[in-house]
Motif scaffolding. Sequence first.
Motif, PDB file in Angstrom:
ATOM      1  N   ALA A 122       0.824  -1.200   0.000  1.00  0.00           N
ATOM      2  CA  ALA A 122       0.000   0.000   0.000  1.00  0.00           C
ATOM      3  C   ALA A 122       0.865   1.260   0.000  1.00  0.00           C
ATOM      4  CB  ALA A 122      -0.910   0.003   1.222  1.00  0.00           C
ATOM      5  N   GLY A 123       0.476   2.225  -0.822  1.00  0.00           N
ATOM      6  CA  GLY A 123       1.158   3.514  -0.850  1.00  0.00           C
ATOM      7  C   GLY A 123       2.353   3.580  -1.770  1.00  0.00           C
ATOM      8  N   VAL A 124       2.742   2.460  -2.376  1.00  0.00           N
ATOM      9  CA  VAL A 124       3.887   2.448  -3.284  1.00  0.00           C
ATOM     10  C   VAL A 124       3.396   2.583  -4.721  1.00  0.00           C
ATOM     11  CG1 VAL A 124       5.817   1.099  -4.175  1.00  0.00           C
ATOM     12  CG2 VAL A 124       5.292   1.061  -1.734  1.00  0.00           C
ATOM     13  N   VAL A 125       3.942   3.551  -5.429  1.00  0.00           N
ATOM     14  CA  VAL A 125       3.592   3.772  -6.831  1.00  0.00           C
ATOM     15  C   VAL A 125       4.777   3.360  -7.698  1.00  0.00           C
ATOM     16  CG1 VAL A 125       2.992   5.479  -8.586  1.00  0.00           C
ATOM     17  CG2 VAL A 125       2.028   5.658  -6.283  1.00  0.00           C
ATOM     18  N   VAL A 126       4.532   2.478  -8.643  1.00  0.00           N
ATOM     19  CA  VAL A 126       5.558   2.073  -9.594  1.00  0.00           C
ATOM     20  C   VAL A 126       5.335   2.850 -10.880  1.00  0.00           C
ATOM     21  CG1 VAL A 126       6.563   0.172 -10.902  1.00  0.00           C
ATOM     22  CG2 VAL A 126       5.710  -0.219  -8.569  1.00  0.00           C
ATOM     23  N   ASP A 127       6.306   3.664 -11.259  1.00  0.00           N
ATOM     24  CA  ASP A 127       6.187   4.531 -12.424  1.00  0.00           C
ATOM     25  C   ASP A 127       6.680   3.784 -13.661  1.00  0.00           C
ATOM     26  OD1 ASP A 127       6.211   6.528 -14.321  1.00  0.00           O
ATOM     27  OD2 ASP A 127       7.054   8.045 -12.982  1.00  0.00           O
TER      28      ASP A 127
END
Length: 246
Positions: free
Chosen positions: A2-7
Amino acid sequence: RAGVVVDLRSDTVTQPTASMRAAMAAAEVGDDVFGDDPTVRRLEARVAELFGKEAALFVPSGTMGNLISIMTHCWDRGSEFVVGDKAHVHVFEQGGTAQFGGAHPRALSTSDDGTIGDAATVAAAIRTDNEHFPVTRCVALESTHNLCGGAVLPLAYCEDVCGAAHNAGVATHLDGARVWHAAAALETSLADYAAPFDSLSVCLSKALGAPVGSVVVGDAEFCRKGRRLRKGLGGTLRQVGVLPAA
């Protein structure tokens, strides 16, 4: 988690690692306008060795690398280069070869696999000696191919097309921004993959994750001319070693 964004927009959004940042901070530098920066000179020598070429030239971006390469091959104004209509240099680089270099692109249809026709098709696109036509000086390919989903050009295809160009007295260039991927996918060396081409532009800030820069490789005379063009295009830097150190 949760809360981790993979660009996943691009491999250009990578961040330099801690070891890269440390190397940059500790880089030995000099004035590269005078050819005095030891770090960039070591990088150029290493990349030239990896690709089996005589010389190399560090440039700030892949766009400048392609521009310098094609302008060097198309040294005389009114020259032409053969390229795919979906090539990065044709679509995404502002038409710089024409804008700054007076080089006319002859765009061939690009197939889904990144090829621009077989060797006979490319040979047929090379102009005959006629005062009505521009003079073909270069054939440019791209591998891996951005707009074709990262397609890798087979080595045999590169050899055939480059052979046809060379038989006509025309130079060849590879936009190899992600050539590291191409060589890995084909399980071949960078030098073997580069062998058919007179020049390549290879990027450090994509597959390798460095923050800035590309390298142009070719023979010594090609890089001498390229260095002159780099100066005119505003790409020659002073204490540049902090960038190639990464």
